[in-house]
Design a protein around this motif. Structure first.
Motif, PDB file in Angstrom:
ATOM      1  N   ASN A 234      80.862  -3.865  24.231  1.00 44.43           N
ATOM      2  CA  ASN A 234      80.557  -2.655  24.655  1.00 44.43           C
ATOM      3  C   ASN A 234      81.069  -2.705  26.118  1.00 44.43           C
ATOM      4  O   ASN A 234      81.693  -2.072  26.944  1.00 44.43           O
ATOM      5  CB  ASN A 234      79.266  -2.127  24.844  1.00 44.43           C
ATOM      6  CG  ASN A 234      79.056  -0.930  25.269  1.00 44.43           C
ATOM      7  OD1 ASN A 234      79.460   0.146  24.986  1.00 44.43           O
ATOM      8  ND2 ASN A 234      77.881  -0.874  26.282  1.00 44.43           N
ATOM      9  N   THR A 235      80.282  -4.018  26.747  1.00 39.89           N
ATOM     10  CA  THR A 235      80.663  -4.461  28.241  1.00 39.89           C
ATOM     11  C   THR A 235      82.346  -4.496  28.744  1.00 39.89           C
ATOM     12  O   THR A 235      82.621  -4.015  29.578  1.00 39.89           O
ATOM     13  CB  THR A 235      79.899  -5.555  28.581  1.00 39.89           C
ATOM     14  OG1 THR A 235      78.411  -5.521  28.435  1.00 39.89           O
ATOM     15  CG2 THR A 235      80.122  -5.945  30.018  1.00 39.89           C
TER      16      THR A 235
ATOM     17  N   SER B 227      77.459  -7.092  20.169  1.00 39.14           N
ATOM     18  CA  SER B 227      77.906  -5.782  20.313  1.00 39.14           C
ATOM     19  C   SER B 227      77.760  -5.172  21.790  1.00 39.14           C
ATOM     20  O   SER B 227      78.641  -4.561  22.483  1.00 39.14           O
ATOM     21  CB  SER B 227      77.026  -4.806  19.465  1.00 39.14           C
ATOM     22  OG  SER B 227      75.513  -5.091  19.974  1.00 39.14           O
TER      23      SER B 227
ATOM     24  N   PRO C  41      75.891   2.544  26.634  1.00 33.94           N
ATOM     25  CA  PRO C  41      76.965   3.141  25.646  1.00 33.94           C
ATOM     26  C   PRO C  41      77.830   3.815  26.527  1.00 33.94           C
ATOM     27  O   PRO C  41      77.417   4.515  27.463  1.00 33.94           O
ATOM     28  CB  PRO C  41      76.209   3.639  24.554  1.00 33.94           C
ATOM     29  CG  PRO C  41      74.858   2.962  24.173  1.00 33.94           C
ATOM     30  CD  PRO C  41      74.682   2.738  25.607  1.00 33.94           C
ATOM     31  N   TRP C  42      79.010   4.053  26.203  1.00 36.62           N
ATOM     32  CA  TRP C  42      79.934   4.792  26.886  1.00 36.62           C
ATOM     33  C   TRP C  42      79.793   6.348  26.960  1.00 36.62           C
ATOM     34  O   TRP C  42      79.769   6.997  28.190  1.00 36.62           O
ATOM     35  CB  TRP C  42      81.398   4.760  26.427  1.00 36.62           C
ATOM     36  CG  TRP C  42      82.428   5.936  26.991  1.00 36.62           C
ATOM     37  CD1 TRP C  42      83.149   6.674  26.137  1.00 36.62           C
ATOM     38  CD2 TRP C  42      82.964   6.022  28.315  1.00 36.62           C
ATOM     39  NE1 TRP C  42      83.962   7.328  27.164  1.00 36.62           N
ATOM     40  CE2 TRP C  42      83.625   6.889  28.521  1.00 36.62           C
ATOM     41  CE3 TRP C  42      82.444   5.343  29.460  1.00 36.62           C
ATOM     42  CZ2 TRP C  42      84.328   7.483  29.408  1.00 36.62           C
ATOM     43  CZ3 TRP C  42      83.307   5.430  30.484  1.00 36.62           C
ATOM     44  CH2 TRP C  42      84.057   6.613  30.558  1.00 36.62           C
TER      45      TRP C  42
END
Length: 170
Positions: free
Chosen positions: A6-7, A2, A90-91
C-alpha cells in the motif's frame, strides 16, 4: 507486507500527483491533459489498474492538498515528500479525506483515527459527514464557571474521550 505494498502504491500515486502539480500541467497544456495522461497510462500499461481519469485527478488533488497545506504552515522548498503517516492509510480513505477536509490538522486528525482505531471506509465517510473533527469535545458545559481552572480543563478533556460501554450488556 500489505502495508508495504500500500505504501509503495501511495508513493507512486504521490509522485504522479507531484509531477502533475510541478509541471503545472493544466496551465501549460490545457484542461484535458490529466484525462490524456490517464488514457496514455492505460494504453502503456493495459494490465495495471488505477489510471482512470477520476483516479488521476484524485492523485493530483491529494498531492495539491498536502503541498498547499504544508506551504501555509511550513517552509516548503520545491517538492514535498510524502509524509510517512500517509502510507498507513488505504487510498480510498485518502480520497475522502482530501475531498472533505479543510486543514492539515483536520486531515491528520482523521488519519490518526484510521491508523489507531482501524476505521473502515464507510465509518470514515460517516465521521466526515457528521464533522467529528469540529464537533469532538464541544459539549456545552458550565465547567468554566463552577470548577477551578485546573479541574475545568480536566473535565473538558474527559468529555472528549471516547467511551467503551460494551460492558453494559454483561
Amino acid at each position: 507486507a500489505s502495508i508495504r505494498v500500500n505504501t509503495t502504491m501511495l508513493e507512486f500515486y504521490w509522485s504522479i500527483g507531484r509531477d502533475l502539480v510541478a509541471l503545472r500541467a493544466e496551465e501549460r497544456w490545457g484542461a484535458g491533459v490529466v484525462k490524456q495522461f490517464a488514457l496514455d497510462m492505460r494504453q502503456a500499461f493495459p494490465d495495471a489498474t488505477g489510471f482512470s481519469h477520476t483516479n488521476v485527478k484524485y492523485m493530483k488533488q491529494w498531492y495539491s492538498f498536502y503541498f498547499e497545506q504544508f506551504a501555509k504552515s511550513h517552509q516548503v522548498d520545491g517538492q514535498l515528500e510524502m509524509p510517512e503517516a500517509l502510507g498507513q492509510v488505504p487510498w480510498k480513505h485518502h480520497v475522502y479525506i482530501v475531498s472533505k477536509c479543510q486543514t492539515l490538522e483536520e486531515a491528520f486528525f482523521y488519519i490518526n483515527k484510521i491508523t489507531t482505531e482501524g476505521w473502515s471506509r464507510s465509518f470514515l465517510e460517516h465521521q466526515l459527514a457528521s464533522n467529528l473533527y469540529e464537533n469532538q469535545g464541544t459539549a456545552i458545559t458550565n465547567f468554566d464557571t463552577t470548577l477551578p481552572i485546573s479541574q475545568s480543563e480536566s473535565a473538558k478533556e474527559l468529555l472528549k474521550k471516547e467511551y467503551d460501554l460494551s460492558f453494559i450488556t454483561v
